[in-house]
Design an enzyme around this catalytic site. Structure first.
Site, PDB file in Angstrom:
ATOM      1  N   ASP A   1       7.598  -6.693   9.913  1.00 34.92           N
ATOM      2  CA  ASP A   1       8.370  -7.044   8.724  1.00 34.92           C
ATOM      3  C   ASP A   1       9.835  -6.938   9.079  1.00 34.92           C
ATOM      4  O   ASP A   1      10.185  -6.296  10.068  1.00 34.92           O
ATOM      5  CB  ASP A   1       8.142  -5.999   7.617  1.00 34.92           C
TER       6      ASP A   1
ATOM      7  N   ASN B   1     -12.821  16.092  45.701  1.00 33.80           N
ATOM      8  CA  ASN B   1     -14.231  15.969  46.064  1.00 33.80           C
ATOM      9  C   ASN B   1     -14.415  15.686  47.548  1.00 33.80           C
ATOM     10  O   ASN B   1     -15.404  16.080  48.146  1.00 33.80           O
ATOM     11  CB  ASN B   1     -14.886  14.824  45.272  1.00 33.80           C
TER      12      ASN B   1
ATOM     13  N   GLU C   1     -14.194  18.734  49.658  1.00 37.80           N
ATOM     14  CA  GLU C   1     -15.322  19.600  49.315  1.00 37.80           C
ATOM     15  C   GLU C   1     -16.603  19.095  49.965  1.00 37.80           C
ATOM     16  O   GLU C   1     -17.478  19.873  50.351  1.00 37.80           O
ATOM     17  CB  GLU C   1     -15.528  19.644  47.794  1.00 37.80           C
TER      18      GLU C   1
ATOM     19  N   THR D   1      -9.600  26.751  40.281  1.00 43.37           N
ATOM     20  CA  THR D   1      -8.193  26.559  40.628  1.00 43.37           C
ATOM     21  C   THR D   1      -7.647  25.191  40.200  1.00 43.37           C
ATOM     22  O   THR D   1      -6.458  25.049  39.938  1.00 43.37           O
ATOM     23  CB  THR D   1      -7.977  26.726  42.145  1.00 43.37           C
TER      24      THR D   1
HETATM   25  P1  ATP Z   1       9.847  -8.243   4.565  1.00 38.60           P
HETATM   26  O1  ATP Z   1       8.655  -9.110   4.332  1.00 38.60           O
HETATM   27  O2  ATP Z   1      10.491  -8.467   5.859  1.00 38.60           O
HETATM   28  O3  ATP Z   1       9.661  -6.806   4.212  1.00 38.60           O
HETATM   29  P2  ATP Z   1      11.059  -8.995   2.037  1.00 38.60           P
HETATM   30  O4  ATP Z   1      11.532  -7.763   1.317  1.00 38.60           O
HETATM   31  O5  ATP Z   1      11.908 -10.190   1.887  1.00 38.60           O
HETATM   32  O6  ATP Z   1      10.975  -8.771   3.577  1.00 38.60           O
HETATM   33  P3  ATP Z   1       8.848  -9.086   0.213  1.00 38.60           P
HETATM   34  O7  ATP Z   1       8.998  -7.692  -0.269  1.00 38.60           O
HETATM   35  O8  ATP Z   1       7.520  -9.678   0.399  1.00 38.60           O
HETATM   36  O9  ATP Z   1       9.584  -9.288   1.573  1.00 38.60           O
HETATM   37  O10 ATP Z   1       9.674  -9.959  -0.787  1.00 38.60           O
HETATM   38  C1  ATP Z   1       9.624 -11.355  -0.698  1.00 38.60           C
HETATM   39  C2  ATP Z   1      10.758 -11.955  -1.449  1.00 38.60           C
HETATM   40  O11 ATP Z   1      10.633 -11.664  -2.842  1.00 38.60           O
HETATM   41  C3  ATP Z   1      12.121 -11.412  -1.075  1.00 38.60           C
HETATM   42  O12 ATP Z   1      12.671 -12.073   0.034  1.00 38.60           O
HETATM   43  C4  ATP Z   1      12.929 -11.654  -2.326  1.00 38.60           C
HETATM   44  O13 ATP Z   1      13.384 -12.977  -2.362  1.00 38.60           O
HETATM   45  C5  ATP Z   1      11.899 -11.466  -3.431  1.00 38.60           C
HETATM   46  N1  ATP Z   1      11.954 -10.101  -4.000  1.00 38.60           N
HETATM   47  C6  ATP Z   1      11.932  -8.932  -3.353  1.00 38.60           C
HETATM   48  N2  ATP Z   1      11.984  -7.896  -4.204  1.00 38.60           N
HETATM   49  C7  ATP Z   1      12.046  -8.415  -5.433  1.00 38.60           C
HETATM   50  C8  ATP Z   1      12.115  -7.866  -6.765  1.00 38.60           C
HETATM   51  N3  ATP Z   1      12.111  -6.563  -6.985  1.00 38.60           N
HETATM   52  N4  ATP Z   1      12.165  -8.723  -7.790  1.00 38.60           N
HETATM   53  C9  ATP Z   1      12.133 -10.033  -7.587  1.00 38.60           C
HETATM   54  N5  ATP Z   1      12.088 -10.611  -6.390  1.00 38.60           N
HETATM   55  C10 ATP Z   1      12.034  -9.840  -5.315  1.00 38.60           C
END
Ligand code: ATP
Length: 920
Positions: free
Chosen positions: A332, A707, A710, A740
């Site tokens: 990620d 071994n 031995e 040993t």
């Molecule tokens: P990674 O996959 O590398 O962890 P990421 O945070 O972008 O990165 P996700 O958590 O799957 O991955 O989020 C995907 C996308 O959703 C984000 O790139 C962002 O655009 C959107 N997103 C993330 N958090 C929120 C939130 N709390 N509310 C609304 N949209 C969000």
């Protein structure tokens, strides 16, 4: 006083009032004193592991193994044949060896047990009317708790309120479809059919809920089931299986050799049969590498412990070796490669662009435009953008002291509330004026989050999410307070702005809204709400790469481990970050989730062979990416944190969950958990995995090579038809093998990474521990040299006393001295071997001759043991040894020097060749 165990049906069908009466609790939760009292009364909320094998069983096992039995028999035969000293000595060696193995297993067990304690599960409870995160073990009946997607359900509980709640009950029912639950009583088919009951051991697949616990720990349904079906013992790792196989194979060979020796001794040398029998059994025992398995287990366990210090908690010993083989890491981006410290630094509106200043959260932060403080009342669109930002938000700003504040929530959400606060938006007042009626929680599949609010009598949905998701669902745009149809020019200008920010490695979220009709509230689900949106603007965030990431990525490249970024973020942001941290070159391909969906498996397999970044992917795509890499023969480590990441984590050879931001579901599915969510910790764990494997190979080499010296004396004895009396007695063979050799071998298991372990490609899949190179080195080099030296030592003593090869002394003082010297020479060759085995290529002087104190201690104990055999009268008697003179000691002391020197020269040439190969 509430009951110890409460019937599920009673809880399910009672009204909320009855329920709280039954549980002596309320919506405000328990208070701390009562919770403490109940914890003492009901005990910890934990599922007790099935009975561990009792220590006694483990202890006994070491004395009834094949080798131990052979030794008991040999000892008895020796006793019966009128050789009481030999009999007693064999038993003694057997007991010492058994105790040693038991200690090793015990130490390994202790190391793994301590890890279990490092993996607590937390739960959010309401105590004294406040949300509090507690260790799930401290939850008691009557506790009100809050759950959301990804959480494990900590106890059997009745749902009090729920939003789109779906529970994965497969751990309990085996049913793969999720079950929809809410607060209303309705019974469907099956034992777990109650609609308003959630069970311990299951997980939240979607939605949020508040629930009250009624049964905890072993009283839960899950506890009862676990109690019935005693858990199977943990599976052995492939390495342990291979060693088991190896031990068996070598044992068979040893028995064949023993039988051949027995026949030869009786019929060829005409040695008395009892002596021949004991002799043959001694040979067999010497060859069986019984001590190997506990030593390997301990070495793996120590590796696991070292990894935990580097923020990588491994659940099973077997993962250590798989880590060492890892050839691809699918990672990620957010939080793993980057810091996950989001700061909104731009607010983009179709007709305006604001820069946000002020580091992190501060009370005097301001929204500025062209360095001028902005009055948001003059910019209604900006105010709306910030309102959505603040209200479509699950994070909270809490005042810890008069001056200090703390933000609770995910970094993205926190950044969004902070920007609103910086703009001096009155958030508490807004929350009152526009109460939240409903929410559609964020999930990384649709990449959106929606909250519905009542605003001046109207119902309005505030939506935020990935730009692509919002654009697909938007039909209108708001500019300067006016709403009109979203045309292609608008789309282009929004995309351009996004591209501009993404190329700087920044990530944007799009914010939108829609006024809802009255009847839309009835079925307020995603399909009905999240469409025909009005686009408002973008919030642009910076998330800097982790400072240690650059070195970690370089290390992976040197180690020929490919890193593939798999992110939910946009293509441009992903590529720009990947480029910045040196993960890819400019030509790397970027594939988005949409493109991936159109690719067949073969195309995907071809794609993952090259430099690649996956962007805007959903967790389901990650599973396909992992599989495609595996189909190409790669060993894949994959990271994940969300509920939907579980399949990919399970499929990967090493599933890695994030310890800080990861959900319980992800942690459950993973093989390894990062306590700091940091990519660099994965690389450190891979390095440790490689080290452990090579250390095991090192002590295999060490144990096997002895071994040869031995066995050779016995071969000489047989071939000369007894003309050359046995240069090494059975007891002495056992002394080396089970005495040993032990401590230095253990010391090799604790050797630090050899410089350059991360400069080689990963070892081939299915490569064998007992590689041909190890066998050659053990027998034809280290072993052969030791055999030569020890035979020479034997002849040397004879020669010093006037005996030659044709008339060697067979009895009396000279013979005892000669065999003692053979034994001592082998021990001193093993001292050299222990030092030589420490590295494969690097000079031991580079890593420091004394840098492994376990080995040094092992060598000191080895010499002390040998000396006591030579100088303590009882032991002299038992082991057929005697004191030796100064000349002999000088001879012995001189042995390791040439052996180490020659090996150093060999290692020098190996390094030279490696350098040449690298340059060519
Ligand atoms: P990674 O996959 O590398 O962890 P990421 O945070 O972008 O990165 P996700 O958590 O799957 O991955 O989020 C995907 C996308 O959703 C984000 O790139 C962002 O655009 C959107 N997103 C993330 N958090 C929120 C939130 N709390 N509310 C609304 N949209 C969000």
């Amino acid at each position: 006083m509430i009951k110890k165990r409460i019937g599920t049906n009673d809880v399910a069908s009672s009204s909320k009032k009855e329920l709280f009466k039954l549980l002596e609790s309320s919506m405000q939760g328990l208070d701390d004193t009562e919770a403490r009292r109940r914890l003492a009364d009901f005990g910890a909320n934990e599922i007790q592991q099935s009975k561990k094998r009792s220590q006694l069983q483990v202890f006994v096992k070491n004395f009834v193994s094949l080798m131990a039995l052979l030794l008991w028999v040999s000892g008895t035969i020796a006793l019966l044949a009128g050789m009481p000293e030999l009999g007693v000595a064999i038993w003694l060696v057997n007991i010492i060896n058994g105790l040693f193995s038991f200690w090793q297993e015990y130490a390994a067990q202790k190391a793994t047990n301590s890890l279990e304690k490092m993996l607590p599960t937390y739960t959010t409870v309401i105590r004294n009317n406040n949300n509090r995160r507690i260790n799930a073990q401290d939850l008691v009946p009557g506790d009100v708790f809050v759950i959301q997607a990804g959480n494990s359900i900590p106890a059997d509980a009745r749902v009090l309120s729920a939003e789109s709640l779906e529970i994965d009950e497969s751990a309990l029912t085996g049913e793969s479809e999720t079950a929809t639950k809410d607060q209303n009583y309705a019974k469907t088919e099956g034992k777990f059919g109650q609609n308003n009951i959630i069970y311990a051991g299951t997980t939240v697949a979607r939605g949020t809920a508040t629930a009250v616990a009624f049964n905890t720990g072993m009283e839960t349904e899950f506890g009862k089931i676990t109690n019935l079906t005693q858990k199977q013992g943990k599976l052995k790792s492939p390495l342990q299986l291979e060693l088991n196989r190896l031990t068996k194979q070598i044992s068979v060979i040893a028995i064949i050799i023993g039988v051949v020796f027995l026949i030869a001794a009786v019929f060829f040398v005409h040695y008395p049969w009892t002596k021949s029998f004991v002799f043959a059994l001694g040979m067999i025992v010497a060859f069986i590498p019984e001590g190997l398995l506990p030593t390997v287990t301990l070495s793996l366990a120590q590796g696991v412990q070292r990894m935990s210090k580097k923020h990588a908690l491994v659940k099973e010993l077997s993962s250590v070796e798989t880590l060492g083989e890892t050839s691809v890491i699918a990672s990620d981006k957010t939080g793993t490669l980057t810091q996950n410290q989001m700061t909104v630094n731009h607010l983009w509106l179709p007709d305006n662009n604001f820069e946000v200043t002020g580091e992190g959260y501060s009370n005097n932060g301001q929204v500025q435009i062209k360095q001028q403080k902005v009055d948001i009342e003059k910019y209604p669109d900006l105010k709306l953008l910030l309102t959505i930002s603040a209200l479509n938000n699950d994070s909270k700003i809490e005042k810890t002291t008069e001056k200090k504040t703390k933000v609770i929530g995910t970094p993205t959400e926190a950044a969004h509330i902070i920007v609103a606060e910086k703009a001096e938006l009155e958030i508490p007042q807004l929350v009152k004026e526009q109460p939240r009626l409903k929410e559609l929680p964020f999930d990384s599949g649709r990449k959106l989050m929606t909250t519905i609010h009542s605003v001046n009598g109207k119902n309005i949905a505030y939506v935020k999410g990935a730009l692509s998701s919002i654009m697909q669902r938007s039909g209108k745009i708001r500019i300067n307070g006016e709403v009109r149809t979203l045309n292609n020019d608008d789309r282009k200008s929004i995309e351009d702005a996004n591209r501009h920010y993404a190329s700087m490695g920044l990530r944007s979220l799009a914010l939108a809204y829609r006024e809802l009709n009255e009847n839309e509230m009835e079925i307020a689900d995603q399909n009905n709400i999240e469409n025909r949106l009005v686009f408002v603007g973008l919030t642009v965030m910076a998330d800097p790469p982790r400072p240690e990431i650059y070195a970690a990525i370089k290390k992976c490249h040197d180690a020929k481990i490919r890193v593939i970024m798999v992110t939910g973020d946009s293509a441009l942001t992903a590529k720009s970050v990947a480029l910045k941290i040196g993960m890819i070159s400019e030509d790397a391909r970027v594939i988005t989730g949409n493109e991936l969906e159109k690719m067949d498996d073969q195309a995907l397999r071809d794609a993952v062979k090259q430099e690649i970044v996956f962007a805007r992917v959903a967790p389901e795509h990650k599973y396909r990416i992992v599989k495609a890499c595996q189909a190409n023969g790669e060993i894949v480590a994959s990271t994940g944190d969300g509920v939907n990441d579980a399949p990919a984590l399970k499929q990967a050879d090493i599933g890695i969950a994030m310890g800080v931001t990861g959900t319980d579901v992800a942690k459950d599915a993973a093989d390894m958990i990062l306590t700091d969510d940091n990519f660099a910790s994965i690389v450190a764990a891979v390095e440790e995995g490689r080290t452990v494997y090579s250390n095991i190979q090192k002590f295999l080499l060490y144990i096997l090579n002895s071994n040869v010296p031995e066995a050779i004396p016995s071969v000489l004895f047989l071939l000369s038809r007894g003309m050359i009396p046995l240069p090494l007695t059975v007891m002495q063979i056992l002394t080396v093998d089970l005495g040993t050799d032990m401590l230095p071998a253990l010391g090799l298991g604790a050797e630090k990474s050899e410089p350059g372990v991360m400069e080689q490609p990963p070892r081939a899949r299915n490569s064998h521990l007992l590689a041909r190179s190890v066998i050659w080195k053990a027998f034809a080099w280290y072993g052969a040299a030791a055999a030569l030296i020890s035979t020479f030592a034997y002849l040397f003593v004879n020669y010093m006393h006037g005996y030659t090869i044709t008339n060697l002394s067979e009895n009396g003082e000279v013979y005892v001295q000669a065999t003692t010297m053979t034994l001592a020479a082998i021990v001193f060759c093993q001292i050299a071997a222990a030092i030589n085995c420490r590295t494969e290529k690097t000079s031991v002087f580079t890593i420091g001759l004394f840098s492994n104190r376990h080995i040094i201690r092992g060598i000191v104990v080895e010499i002390a043991l040998l000396s006591s055999l030579m100088y303590v009268p009882v032991l002299q008697e038992l082991f057929n040894t005697t004191a030796i003179g100064l000349t002999e000691w000088i001879f012995l002391a001189a042995i390791p020097l040439p052996l180490i020197l020659v090996e150093e020269i060999r290692k020098y040439f190996v390094r030279l060749r490696a350098a040449k190969n690298k340059n060519s």
